[in-house]
Design a protein around this motif. Structure first.
Motif, PDB file in Angstrom:
ATOM      1  N   ASN A 139       0.822  -1.205   0.000  1.00  0.00           N
ATOM      2  CA  ASN A 139       0.000   0.000   0.000  1.00  0.00           C
ATOM      3  C   ASN A 139       0.860   1.260   0.000  1.00  0.00           C
ATOM      4  N   VAL A 140       2.085   1.172   0.538  1.00  0.00           N
ATOM      5  CA  VAL A 140       2.997   2.323   0.516  1.00  0.00           C
ATOM      6  C   VAL A 140       3.386   2.657  -0.913  1.00  0.00           C
ATOM      7  N   VAL A 141       3.745   1.616  -1.675  1.00  0.00           N
ATOM      8  CA  VAL A 141       4.108   1.819  -3.077  1.00  0.00           C
ATOM      9  C   VAL A 141       2.900   2.303  -3.872  1.00  0.00           C
ATOM     10  N   ALA A 142       1.722   1.758  -3.553  1.00  0.00           N
ATOM     11  CA  ALA A 142       0.502   2.163  -4.258  1.00  0.00           C
ATOM     12  C   ALA A 142       0.190   3.641  -4.038  1.00  0.00           C
ATOM     13  N   LYS A 143       0.336   4.089  -2.781  1.00  0.00           N
ATOM     14  CA  LYS A 143       0.080   5.497  -2.479  1.00  0.00           C
ATOM     15  C   LYS A 143       1.073   6.392  -3.215  1.00  0.00           C
ATOM     16  N   GLU A 145       2.676   5.781  -6.052  1.00  0.00           N
ATOM     17  CA  GLU A 145       2.385   5.820  -7.487  1.00  0.00           C
ATOM     18  C   GLU A 145       1.083   6.572  -7.765  1.00  0.00           C
ATOM     19  N   GLY A 146       0.087   6.392  -6.885  1.00  0.00           N
ATOM     20  CA  GLY A 146      -1.171   7.110  -7.068  1.00  0.00           C
ATOM     21  C   GLY A 146      -0.982   8.613  -6.990  1.00  0.00           C
ATOM     22  N   LEU A 147      -0.227   9.076  -5.988  1.00  0.00           N
ATOM     23  CA  LEU A 147       0.059  10.502  -5.845  1.00  0.00           C
ATOM     24  C   LEU A 147       0.860  11.011  -7.033  1.00  0.00           C
ATOM     25  N   ALA A 148       1.826  10.206  -7.486  1.00  0.00           N
ATOM     26  CA  ALA A 148       2.676  10.621  -8.607  1.00  0.00           C
ATOM     27  C   ALA A 148       1.866  10.769  -9.889  1.00  0.00           C
ATOM     28  N   VAL A 149       0.971   9.808 -10.161  1.00  0.00           N
ATOM     29  CA  VAL A 149       0.129   9.887 -11.362  1.00  0.00           C
ATOM     30  C   VAL A 149      -0.779  11.109 -11.286  1.00  0.00           C
ATOM     31  N   ILE A 185       9.726  12.447  -9.202  1.00  0.00           N
ATOM     32  CA  ILE A 185      10.073  13.167  -7.972  1.00  0.00           C
ATOM     33  C   ILE A 185       9.098  12.810  -6.849  1.00  0.00           C
ATOM     34  N   PHE A 186       7.810  12.731  -7.181  1.00  0.00           N
ATOM     35  CA  PHE A 186       6.819  12.416  -6.147  1.00  0.00           C
ATOM     36  C   PHE A 186       6.934  10.973  -5.685  1.00  0.00           C
ATOM     37  N   ILE A 187       7.241  10.049  -6.588  1.00  0.00           N
ATOM     38  CA  ILE A 187       7.447   8.656  -6.169  1.00  0.00           C
ATOM     39  C   ILE A 187       8.627   8.564  -5.199  1.00  0.00           C
ATOM     40  N   PHE A 188       9.749   9.170  -5.591  1.00  0.00           N
ATOM     41  CA  PHE A 188      10.935   9.113  -4.736  1.00  0.00           C
ATOM     42  C   PHE A 188      10.674   9.799  -3.399  1.00  0.00           C
TER      43      PHE A 188
END
Length: 469
Positions: A139-143, A145-149, A185-188
């Motif tokens: 869920n951390v990775v999902a959040k 990627e969701g924020l980044a998209v 940038i947002f993913i990182f």
């Protein structure tokens, strides 16, 4: 363990589907004023990103994901492995940018440079993501990627939207590059802010950085993943060489629309399955694989029966420039491809996560044979345009499914075929036929209602996959 995966799957479904719907909604406003040829250039840029991140995100990430019960030493080994992959990514990025920019416009070269920077930033998040992936806290990775998209889409619309384009005066292709950098940038930033400090360090006083088992698996996966990479990306390579922006534009749009399900449902099921299959016994593997196959058949059959009649009406939303006969045919064929893609993804996840090291050599040769067949069919069928590329993908992926089922059967997993198909199949056929009696927006509304009802009939299949119990 399976219940834990189910909760993560729920997070992944909700966050990624919402972000993808938002992405597509704003992209409609951008693409209505965009020519297919210009949009076709994004195929080159996607290929650049995939090549740059291939070794890090495909080979090395799959290597440590196979760990059954990782201890502290193996976890640190996985972190070290991802730092090594990041170094490879940094070396590959400038080479890929230079090659892809050759004989292209200055604007495209600048955009390629931005995509190279974005790939490196994205790759830099991987050592920090190790702890979440190993612990199945996806869920951390999902959040992230969701924020980044979400942010990427906002930036893209601001830069290229109908009412704001004149204000910023940025060339269309460069706008895609800036949005991609914002995405990485947002993913990182998100993953880095939540992760414990993950340093590159020795495992023991003997100067070992990566455990021997992980090195061996990584070597085997390098050879296998290279073949799979060609199978997955050869279409883009051929389109870049063929150099027909109209074909690239049509294919990119169709695959972008069709990627809602594969990228934000299939990929997450496959990632959870890949991590989960090695950690459970064979009886649980059989049950889980059948549940996944039934769910994927439900999704695939629904998309085929609803998508083929609705293809023309749906493409109208993106503007008249996208409603040529070739683009409509490509959209219809892609609906079939989505179904095939789901079955292939879950079967290959099982095979790649459970296959014995001693069996990898002959599986590798099968991948080589598939790659050769796919290459030949793609070179021949690309003459048919975007639909020819999709037909070639369908043929190639069907062969891969056949090979995966051979291995699944060899490992003692017996699939009950009557247990993996959705209920009331006749209703899907009737829905497919009835849709030809309506058209336009009315068709889209009625189709959504009809297949929504069918989805409720099969709700148990959906909840079983989400709960995974």
């Amino acid at each position: 363990m399976i219940n834990k995966a189910g909760k993560q799957l729920t997070w992944l479904f909700a966050l990624k589907i919402l972000s993808r719907i938002f992405d597509l909604s704003l992209n409609i406003l951008v693409l209505r004023d965009l020519e297919p040829g210009i949009y076709g250039l994004t195929t080159n840029l996607d290929l650049l990103t995939n090549i740059t991140l291939f070794y890090l995100k495909i080979v090395l990430k799959q290597t440590y994901s196979r760990l059954k019960d990782p201890n502290q030493e193996q976890t640190q080994s996985a972190v070290n492995l991802m730092y090594f992959g990041l170094l490879i990514t940094i070396c590959i990025a400038p080479i890929t940018v230079l090659v892809m920019s050759y004989n292209q416009s200055v604007a495209f070269a600048k955009t390629a440079f931005l995509y190279g920077i974005s790939a490196v930033i994205d790759g830099a998040s991987e050592p920090y993501a190790v702890q979440w992936i190993i612990q199945l806290k996806l869920n951390v990775v999902a959040k992230a990627e969701g924020l980044a998209v979400f942010m990427k889409t906002i930036v893209l619309y601001i830069l290229l939207g109908k009412y704001t384009r004149e204000l910023f005066q940025i060339e269309t292709v460069i706008g895609f590059g800036i949005a991609q950098v914002i995405y990485s940038i947002f993913i990182f930033g998100y993953i880095f802010s939540l992760s414990n400090q993950s340093k590159f360090k020795q495992l023991n006083k003997e100067g070992v950085y990566v455990v021997a088992e992980m090195k061996q698996v990584g070597y085997q996966f390098t050879l296998m993943a290279f073949m799979k990479f060609l199978l997955q990306e050869l279409e883009k390579i051929v389109m870049v060489i063929y150099n027909n922006p109209i074909i690239s534009g049509e294919f990119t749009l169709v695959s972008h629309i069709g990627s809602i399900i594969p990228r934000f449902i299939y990929v997450n099921i496959e990632q959870i399955a890949f991590n989960l299959f090695p950690k459970i016994n064979q009886e649980e593997q059989t049950q889980l694989l059948q549940k996944y196959l039934k769910f994927l058949n439900l999704v695939g059959i629904s998309i085929v029966s609803a998508g083929i009649p609705c293809a023309s009406a749906f493409l109208q939303i993106y503007g008249s420039q996208w409603t040529s006969d070739s683009c409509i045919l490509a959209m219809q064929l892609y609906c079939i491809y989505i179904w095939i893609m789901g079955i292939n993804g879950i079967t290959e996840s099982y095979v790649n996560s459970t296959i014995d090291t001693k069996d990898m050599w002959w599986y590798r040769y099968l991948l080589i044979a598939q790659t050769i067949i796919y290459s030949l069919s793609l070179v021949i069928l690309v003459q048919m345009g975007s639909s020819g590329i999709i037909i070639s993908n369908i043929l190639s992926m069907s062969v891969r499914i056949f090979v995966s089922f051979l291995i699944i059967n060899k490992q003692g997993i017996k699939i009950q075929w009557n247990a993996i198909m959705p209920k009331f199949m006749i209703l899907y056929l009737l829905g497919f036929l009835f849709q030809y009696l309506t058209e336009g927006f009315q068709l889209l509304v009625l189709t959504a209602l009809y297949y929504g009802i069918l989805g409720l009939i099969n709700i148990k299949t959906v909840t079983e996959v989400i709960k995974s119990n």
